[in-house]
Design an enzyme around this catalytic site. Structure first.
Site, PDB file in Angstrom:
ATOM      1  N   SER A   1      31.336  -4.876 -17.479  1.00 23.65           N
ATOM      2  CA  SER A   1      31.383  -4.398 -18.863  1.00 23.65           C
ATOM      3  C   SER A   1      32.044  -5.452 -19.744  1.00 23.65           C
ATOM      4  O   SER A   1      32.709  -6.370 -19.226  1.00 23.65           O
ATOM      5  CB  SER A   1      32.206  -3.103 -18.902  1.00 23.65           C
TER       6      SER A   1
ATOM      7  N   TYR B   1      38.857   3.250 -17.719  1.00 26.75           N
ATOM      8  CA  TYR B   1      37.595   2.502 -17.657  1.00 26.75           C
ATOM      9  C   TYR B   1      37.865   1.000 -17.679  1.00 26.75           C
ATOM     10  O   TYR B   1      37.296   0.240 -16.894  1.00 26.75           O
ATOM     11  CB  TYR B   1      36.720   2.919 -18.842  1.00 26.75           C
TER      12      TYR B   1
HETATM   13  P1  NAP Z   1      24.966   6.798 -18.668  1.00 29.62           P
HETATM   14  O1  NAP Z   1      23.698   6.840 -19.442  1.00 29.62           O
HETATM   15  O2  NAP Z   1      26.080   7.702 -19.018  1.00 29.62           O
HETATM   16  O3  NAP Z   1      24.593   6.930 -17.116  1.00 29.62           O
HETATM   17  C1  NAP Z   1      25.593   6.959 -16.160  1.00 29.62           C
HETATM   18  C2  NAP Z   1      24.973   7.052 -14.793  1.00 29.62           C
HETATM   19  O4  NAP Z   1      26.034   7.115 -13.833  1.00 29.62           O
HETATM   20  C3  NAP Z   1      24.137   8.315 -14.642  1.00 29.62           C
HETATM   21  O5  NAP Z   1      23.019   8.046 -13.829  1.00 29.62           O
HETATM   22  C4  NAP Z   1      25.109   9.251 -13.951  1.00 29.62           C
HETATM   23  O6  NAP Z   1      24.500  10.246 -13.194  1.00 29.62           O
HETATM   24  C5  NAP Z   1      25.850   8.282 -13.030  1.00 29.62           C
HETATM   25  N1  NAP Z   1      27.086   8.887 -12.590  1.00 29.62           N
HETATM   26  C6  NAP Z   1      28.175   9.205 -13.327  1.00 29.62           C
HETATM   27  N2  NAP Z   1      29.094   9.845 -12.573  1.00 29.62           N
HETATM   28  C7  NAP Z   1      28.559   9.926 -11.330  1.00 29.62           C
HETATM   29  C8  NAP Z   1      28.997  10.495 -10.112  1.00 29.62           C
HETATM   30  N3  NAP Z   1      30.167  11.138 -10.013  1.00 29.62           N
HETATM   31  N4  NAP Z   1      28.203  10.393  -9.028  1.00 29.62           N
HETATM   32  C9  NAP Z   1      27.001   9.773  -9.109  1.00 29.62           C
HETATM   33  N5  NAP Z   1      26.523   9.237 -10.237  1.00 29.62           N
HETATM   34  C10 NAP Z   1      27.290   9.322 -11.335  1.00 29.62           C
HETATM   35  O7  NAP Z   1      25.624   5.343 -18.769  1.00 29.62           O
HETATM   36  P2  NAP Z   1      24.976   3.892 -18.815  1.00 29.62           P
HETATM   37  O8  NAP Z   1      25.300   3.329 -20.134  1.00 29.62           O
HETATM   38  O9  NAP Z   1      23.588   3.891 -18.317  1.00 29.62           O
HETATM   39  O10 NAP Z   1      25.953   3.170 -17.769  1.00 29.62           O
HETATM   40  C11 NAP Z   1      25.528   2.619 -16.539  1.00 29.62           C
HETATM   41  C12 NAP Z   1      26.552   1.613 -16.108  1.00 29.62           C
HETATM   42  O11 NAP Z   1      26.662   0.592 -17.083  1.00 29.62           O
HETATM   43  C13 NAP Z   1      27.961   2.195 -15.964  1.00 29.62           C
HETATM   44  O12 NAP Z   1      28.639   1.576 -14.896  1.00 29.62           O
HETATM   45  C14 NAP Z   1      28.599   1.801 -17.282  1.00 29.62           C
HETATM   46  O13 NAP Z   1      29.998   1.768 -17.206  1.00 29.62           O
HETATM   47  C15 NAP Z   1      27.998   0.446 -17.468  1.00 29.62           C
HETATM   48  N6  NAP Z   1      28.061  -0.082 -18.829  1.00 29.62           N
HETATM   49  C16 NAP Z   1      27.459   0.556 -19.862  1.00 29.62           C
HETATM   50  C17 NAP Z   1      27.523  -0.004 -21.125  1.00 29.62           C
HETATM   51  C18 NAP Z   1      26.867   0.628 -22.320  1.00 29.62           C
HETATM   52  O14 NAP Z   1      27.073   0.123 -23.425  1.00 29.62           O
HETATM   53  N7  NAP Z   1      26.103   1.674 -22.179  1.00 29.62           N
HETATM   54  C19 NAP Z   1      28.204  -1.198 -21.335  1.00 29.62           C
HETATM   55  C20 NAP Z   1      28.819  -1.809 -20.249  1.00 29.62           C
HETATM   56  C21 NAP Z   1      28.733  -1.249 -19.007  1.00 29.62           C
HETATM   57  P3  NAP Z   1      24.277  11.760 -13.793  1.00 29.62           P
HETATM   58  O15 NAP Z   1      22.972  11.698 -14.536  1.00 29.62           O
HETATM   59  O16 NAP Z   1      24.259  12.616 -12.588  1.00 29.62           O
HETATM   60  O17 NAP Z   1      25.441  12.051 -14.703  1.00 29.62           O
END
Ligand code: NAP
Length: 254
Positions: free
Chosen positions: A146, A159
């Protein structure tokens, strides 16, 4: 030919949290590049599985809640992939969650849950997949870091702690495993439009402040990360170890 080295035909990838957001795009990218894909998560990833099958690849759904699954359960999940799809070449630790509150009031249960999903599960899956990959002297691990692997962030102490640690872990494992044919790297997404950032995008002041700080002038999309994961999962990245590839519209360069 160099483009052939980016192909993933015959490879098997395991993606956590592939049901939506960034994970869905990463899983789709790997399948588009030729890989069969296992999806590990707590919610059935119906749409992603359909996309992978439509591409003519095999898909395996492995149920698991990363907030509660311990090292043994995660080792079993990796074993289920090897049994179900015949091998394991690529692990993408994508699943993650964020909890927002001032550090002084950050609830202990939020701290614990974020660290469990965003760090503990990452390590235990790396360990389990690493055992398989070291045994076959080939593998690729891509952890999702991130901007808060570099910066402090605003009211997200658990986080930020977890994502800083993911980069340290990526480098530690790369050091140990590079000579064994296992590449461990990370992708650091910038500000990407997913459910995780909806609260920021719903606040017009915050949304504008973030957008105006991004040199590219726009929020990222999950699809913006597809090329990076295919590269790091492929033979094209065979000499890349311990790197963190920022895909951030220039955020860190500013
Ligand atoms: P998101 O849309 O909120 O998706 C999160 C994913 O993680 C979902 O598939 C969710 O599954 C899964 N997850 C959460 N808790 C879980 C658990 N206890 N067991 C299994 N799966 C779980 O977020 P995203 O933006 O796609 O994020 C994906 C990754 O990128 C994360 O590591 C996040 O920190 C990182 N990231 C995101 C951003 C951004 O700007 N969006 C920036 C930097 C890094 P469910 O559908 O079951 O909830």
């Amino acid at each position: 030919m160099v483009l052939d080295s980016f192909r993933l035909d015959g490879r098997v990838a395991l993606v956590t949290g592939g049901g939506r957001g960034i994970g869905q795009a990463l899983a789709t990218a790997l399948a588009e590049a030729g890989a069969d894909v296992a999806l590990l998560g707590r919610t059935r990833p119906t749409a992603t599985a359909a996309r992978i099958e439509a591409l003519g690849r095999r898909v395996l759904v492995v149920p698991g809640d990363l907030a509660t699954a311990g090292p043994d359960a995660l080792a079993d999940a990796v074993e289920a992939v090897v049994t179900g799809l015949g091998r394991l070449d690529v692990l993408v630790n994508n699943a993650g969650l964020i909890r927002r509150s001032a550090a002084v009031a950050h609830p202990p249960e939020d701290w614990a849950q974020v660290l469990r999903v965003d760090l503990d599960a990452v390590f235990h899956l790396c360990q389990a997949a690493g055992r398989v990959m070291l045994g076959q002297r080939h593998g690729r691990i891509v952890n999702v870091a991130s901007m808060l692997s570099y910066q402090g962030g605003v009211r997200v102490p658990s986080y930020t702690a977890a994502k800083h640690a993911v980069v340290g872990l990526t480098r530690a494992l790369a050091n140990e495993w590079a000579a064994e044919g296992v590449n461990v790297n990370a992708i650091a997404p910038g500000y990407i439009a997913t459910d995780q950032t909806m609260v920021l995008r719903d606040d017009p002041d915050r949304e504008r402040a973030i957008r105006e700080r991004i040199p590219a002038g726009r929020w990222g999309t999950p699809e913006d990360l597809m090329g990076a994961v295919v590269f790091l999962a492929s033979d094209a990245a065979r000499y890349v170890h311990g790197s963190v590839l920022a895909v951030d519209g220039g955020w860190l360069a500013r």
